[in-house]
Design a protein around this motif. Structure first.
Motif, short mmCIF file in Angstrom:
data_model
loop_
_atom_site.label_atom_id
_atom_site.label_comp_id
_atom_site.label_asym_id
_atom_site.label_seq_id
_atom_site.Cartn_x
_atom_site.Cartn_y
_atom_site.Cartn_z
N ARG A 180 20.43 10.16 23.04
CA ARG A 180 21.00 11.18 23.93
C ARG A 180 22.08 11.99 23.22
N HIS A 181 22.76 11.37 22.29
CA HIS A 181 23.92 12.01 21.66
C HIS A 181 23.69 12.40 20.21
N ARG A 232 20.69 12.94 17.01
CA ARG A 232 19.27 13.11 16.67
C ARG A 232 18.76 12.07 15.68
N HIS A 233 19.63 11.61 14.80
CA HIS A 233 19.20 10.68 13.75
C HIS A 233 20.12 9.46 13.67
N PRO A 234 20.22 8.69 14.75
CA PRO A 234 21.12 7.53 14.70
C PRO A 234 20.68 6.45 13.72
N MET A 235 19.38 6.43 13.39
CA MET A 235 18.96 5.44 12.40
C MET A 235 19.55 5.79 11.03
N TYR A 236 19.64 7.09 10.73
CA TYR A 236 20.29 7.49 9.49
C TYR A 236 21.78 7.16 9.54
N THR A 237 22.39 7.32 10.72
CA THR A 237 23.79 6.92 10.87
C THR A 237 23.94 5.43 10.56
N ALA A 238 23.00 4.63 11.05
CA ALA A 238 23.03 3.18 10.79
C ALA A 238 22.90 2.91 9.29
N PHE A 239 22.00 3.63 8.62
CA PHE A 239 21.83 3.40 7.18
C PHE A 239 23.05 3.86 6.38
N TRP A 240 23.67 4.98 6.77
CA TRP A 240 24.91 5.39 6.09
C TRP A 240 25.98 4.32 6.27
N THR A 241 26.06 3.76 7.48
CA THR A 241 27.06 2.71 7.76
C THR A 241 26.74 1.46 6.95
N MET A 242 25.44 1.13 6.83
CA MET A 242 25.03 -0.01 6.01
C MET A 242 25.43 0.21 4.54
N ALA A 243 25.21 1.42 4.06
CA ALA A 243 25.56 1.74 2.67
C ALA A 243 27.06 1.63 2.44
N ARG A 290 13.99 22.22 19.96
CA ARG A 290 15.07 23.17 19.74
C ARG A 290 16.20 22.98 20.75
N ASP A 291 15.85 22.73 22.01
CA ASP A 291 16.85 22.47 23.04
C ASP A 291 17.60 21.16 22.74
N TYR A 292 16.86 20.15 22.34
CA TYR A 292 17.46 18.85 22.00
C TYR A 292 18.40 19.00 20.80
N ARG A 293 17.98 19.76 19.79
CA ARG A 293 18.79 19.98 18.60
C ARG A 293 20.10 20.70 18.95
N ARG A 294 20.04 21.67 19.89
CA ARG A 294 21.24 22.41 20.29
C ARG A 294 22.28 21.52 20.95
N ARG A 295 21.84 20.53 21.70
CA ARG A 295 22.79 19.73 22.48
C ARG A 295 23.19 18.40 21.82
N THR A 296 22.68 18.12 20.63
CA THR A 296 23.01 16.86 19.95
C THR A 296 23.55 17.10 18.55
N ARG A 319 23.67 15.77 14.53
CA ARG A 319 22.69 15.18 13.62
C ARG A 319 22.99 13.70 13.38
N LEU A 320 24.26 13.35 13.09
CA LEU A 320 24.61 11.97 12.74
C LEU A 320 25.77 11.38 13.54
N ILE A 321 26.81 12.20 13.76
CA ILE A 321 28.03 11.70 14.41
C ILE A 321 28.39 12.65 15.56
N PRO A 322 28.39 12.15 16.81
CA PRO A 322 28.68 13.02 17.95
C PRO A 322 29.98 13.80 17.77
N GLY A 323 29.90 15.11 18.04
CA GLY A 323 31.06 15.98 17.97
C GLY A 323 31.52 16.35 16.57
N ILE A 324 30.90 15.80 15.54
CA ILE A 324 31.34 16.07 14.17
C ILE A 324 30.24 16.71 13.34
N TYR A 325 29.09 16.04 13.23
CA TYR A 325 28.01 16.53 12.39
C TYR A 325 26.69 16.04 12.93
#
Length: 195
Positions: free
Chosen positions: A123-124, A126-137, A181-187, A189-195
């Protein structure tokens, strides 16, 4: 027990946790027909680079201590921060798999009757799995007291991420059009409110 040994044990626990979370989804995904894929030589190379940074080099360090010249003595605070990031990474990883369910794929695939997942953690972001992998790294960089093996995850996964996220988003837009496109506008990419 030294902070270095604790870090190595925690890194192994993180890898085991990652696999335990992913395994049932990987088995289930093999049963669903892929309609369209962007797998190929470039994707294989990206995956191998990521695997080298998040698995092979750190695994070699944990098993043998190689490369010895890049090893240093970590502080307990560093190891504790690595543990905290490890927990966050595994929780995020589990939440992404749970939200994706049958739509999960290890690579750039569109499955039969594919749906755009916008529930749960999606919901917040688009790519939380990538966020998880960045955090893992980042956790790996803190847990493994070796400048090569510790930082290899950031370099390896970073290569995969920066070469893959564009084609992945293009494929989603091609498949889901205005809904994407609508989903991309409201979310983010990795960190809500930042990027």
């Amino acid at each position: 027990m030294s902070a270095a040994l604790v870090g190595k044990i925690l890194w192994v626990a993180m890898v085991v946790g990652w696999y335990a979370i992913r395994y049932p989804f990987e088995r289930r995904a093999k049963r669903r027909r892929v309609e369209r894929t962007r797998r190929g030589r470039a994707e294989t190379i990206r995956m191998l680079i990521s695997l080298s940074g998040l698995g092979i080099l750190p695994g070699l360090f944990v098993a043998t201590g190689f490369p010895w010249f890049a090893t240093y003595a970590p502080s307990p605070v560093q190891t504790a921060l690595g543990l905290a990031l490890m927990v966050v990474a595994l929780v995020l990883f589990r939440l992404t798999h749970k939200a994706l369910g049958k739509m999960w794929s290890v690579s750039l695939d569109i499955r039969e009757k594919h749906e755009l997942v916008t529930r749960g953690i999606y919901r917040h972001v688009r790519h939380p799995m990538y966020t998880a992998f960045w955090t893992m790294a980042l956790a790996q960089a803190l847990l493994l007291p070796n400048f090569v093996a510790g930082l290899a995850g950031l370099a390896g996964f970073g290569t995969l991420y920066f070469l893959r996220v564009g084609p992945e988003e293009a494929m989603m837009e091609e498949t889901f059009g205005d809904a994407w496109r609508d989903y991309r506008r409201r979310t983010a990419r990795l960190i809500p409110g930042i990027y």
